[in-house]
Design a protein around this motif. Structure first.
Motif: not given
Ligand code: NAI
Length: 444
Positions: A252-267, A269-276
């Motif tokens: 989705a990111d590659g197609l130009g979307a703004r991506v929001i991730v929802v997670e219950v696992d902190p690791v 979620a953190l990984s998603a945050a650091m992927e931008g």
């Protein structure tokens, strides 16, 4: 003998008199229940097209043809009836097995592929859009072959073996997907599992590629085919940042979307945050998203409180295994109007005038609105499946009723063949490097 039609969901139970039941698609008088045998020609072409991009399976086929490691055994498979699955069925048969196939999801069957397989002499019990009763009749039909090995995608066959079909005890089973493995591990933890199972999903050459790249691309493909929306500039919410969710978020990111991730696992979620990616709760994301993907394997991750705040026109797609991730029962209850606005696309109008759009009744979007994973990744998943069946038959005397992983050298072998087929070479360690890496005596 009449071919079956969709309106007449005829069904043949092995051992019963076919002429009394009135049935089935039978070009070679094999027992089957499919939508339309006349669809076979298109299925043959798609099957062949997929096979060209399955080099690992091709490689394995040569060995299976020569060694016949499955000779004398029935294999009953409950998998999505796709072109890639058809190729797996043929390789299993080349390995000496008698195979039969039913669908692992009522909406994922490709009827042309089912017809092609029947024409090739493989019994198939699957019709796209079959009702729940027919779905379970079909599962029972493949179990009626008294299989040595069952193959599952979601653990529905194994569940039957532990409930209504305890008369059948295969030597073992294989499991394709994360949700199935979770169910099996829960059965083993409760001491309920009565056969050994290979978690094919746990092989690195399965979940790191199939779940991530396969789901990533094909889930987007499903949304595009169903909606034809432009992804660029939209806010895409990905709920669940496991292997599948990571793939969907990346694409989705590659197609130009703004991506929001929802997670219950902190690791994760953190990984998603650091992927931008932005990380939010489902409540927060619900009000912001234009397009939602659920990929958690969990239940009701989007429900009433989220529907209440969604934008007009929000689109919901599920790529998790079961159709429980969206609370559609609630949506149906509160909707004041419903209509099919495009094929695979249902619009729910709410009392305040907002419209929420659901793709393919909340079933796996990539398989119900598109064709499922590309052959290139199913190549590795299904090579693992075939080798899991072989491994179970070779080792069953020593196995306990628990969940196993395939040995790591199988993963390495699959990856090496795939890499070579892509035209890439592996670096090799020098003798000095081997010595260095194996010793603890080297320091600064
Ligand atoms: P995973 O276990 O790697 O990831 C699932 C993620 O969802 C986890 O990080 C978990 O913390 C998160 N999660 C669980 N409940 C949540 C909730 N309420 N809210 C937010 N996050 C939540 O699993 P994987 O491999 O990514 O698979 C996910 C689902 O997709 C499973 O049902 C699996 O069987 C299915 N699947 C579907 C495929 C397809 O073709 N569409 C292919 C492969 C798997």
């Amino acid at each position: 003998m009449k071919p079956s039609t969709r309106s007449r969901a005829s069904f043949l139970v092995p051992g019963e008199n076919a002429s009394e039941l009135g049935f089935c698609a039978l070009t070679r008088r094999i027992m089957s229940d499919i939508t339309d045998p006349a669809m076979a020609p298109g299925g043959h072409l798609r099957l062949e097209w997929a096979y060209r991009r399955m080099p690992v399976l091709q490689h394995l086929r040569e060995r299976f043809v020569a060694d016949k490691p499955l000779a004398g055994h029935n294999v009953a498979a409950c998998l999505h009836v796709t072109a890639e699955t058809a190729n797996l069925m043929e390789v299993l048969r080349d390995g000496g097995a008698e195979v039969s196939l039913c669908a692992s999801n009522p909406l994922s069957t490709q009827d042309d592929i089912a017809a092609a397989l029947v024409e090739r002499g493989i019994p198939v019990f699957a019709r796209r859009g079959e009702d729940t009763e027919t779905y379970y009749q079909h599962l029972n039909a493949v179990l009626d072959t008294n299989p040595s090995v069952t193959m599952d995608d979601g653990a529905d066959l194994v569940t039957l073996l532990h409930t209504t079909r305890q008369d059948i005890t295969p030597l073992g089973s294989t499991e394709e997907t994360t949700t199935g493995v979770i169910r099996l591990k829960a059965m083993a933890a409760e001491g309920e599992l009565r056969i050994p199972v290979v978690a094919v999903n746990d092989s690195a050459t399965k979940h790191l590629f199939d779940n991530k790249h396969g789901t990533g691309q094909s889930a987007i493909d499903g949304v595009l085919r169903a909606t034809n929306i432009l992804i660029a500039g939209r806010t895409v919410v990905v709920i669940g940042y496991g292997d599948c969710g990571q793939g969907v978020a990346q694409r989705a990111d590659g197609l130009g979307a703004r991506v929001i991730v929802v997670e219950v696992d902190p690791v994760r979620a953190l990984s998603a945050a650091m992927e931008g990616f932005e990380v939010r709760t489902a409540d927060q994301a619900a009000a912001e998203g234009d397009l939602f993907f659920t990929v958690t394997g969990d239940i009701h991750v989007l429900r009433g409180q989220h529907f209440d705040v969604m934008k007009d026109g929000a689109i919901l797609a599920n790529a998790g295994h079961f159709d429980v991730e969206l609370d559609l029962a609630h949506l149906r209850e509160v909707a004041v109007a419903r209509r099919e606005i495009r094929s695979e696309l249902e619009e729910f109008e709410l009392a305040d005038g907002r419209r929420i759009i659901v793709i393919s009744e909340g079933r796996l979007v990539n398989l119900s609105a598109a064709e499922g994973h590309p052959a290139d990744v199913m190549d590795m998943s299904f090579a693992n499946q075939a080798m899991a069946a072989e491994w179970l038959l070779a080792n069953h005397q020593d196995l306990e009723p628990r969940v196993y992983r395939l040995p790591e050298d199988v993963d390495a072998g699959v990856a090496a063949i795939k890499l070579a087929s892509m035209g890439f070479d592996l670096e090799t360690l020098t003798a000095e490097q081997v010595d260095y890496l194996e010793s603890w005596r080297h320091g600064t």
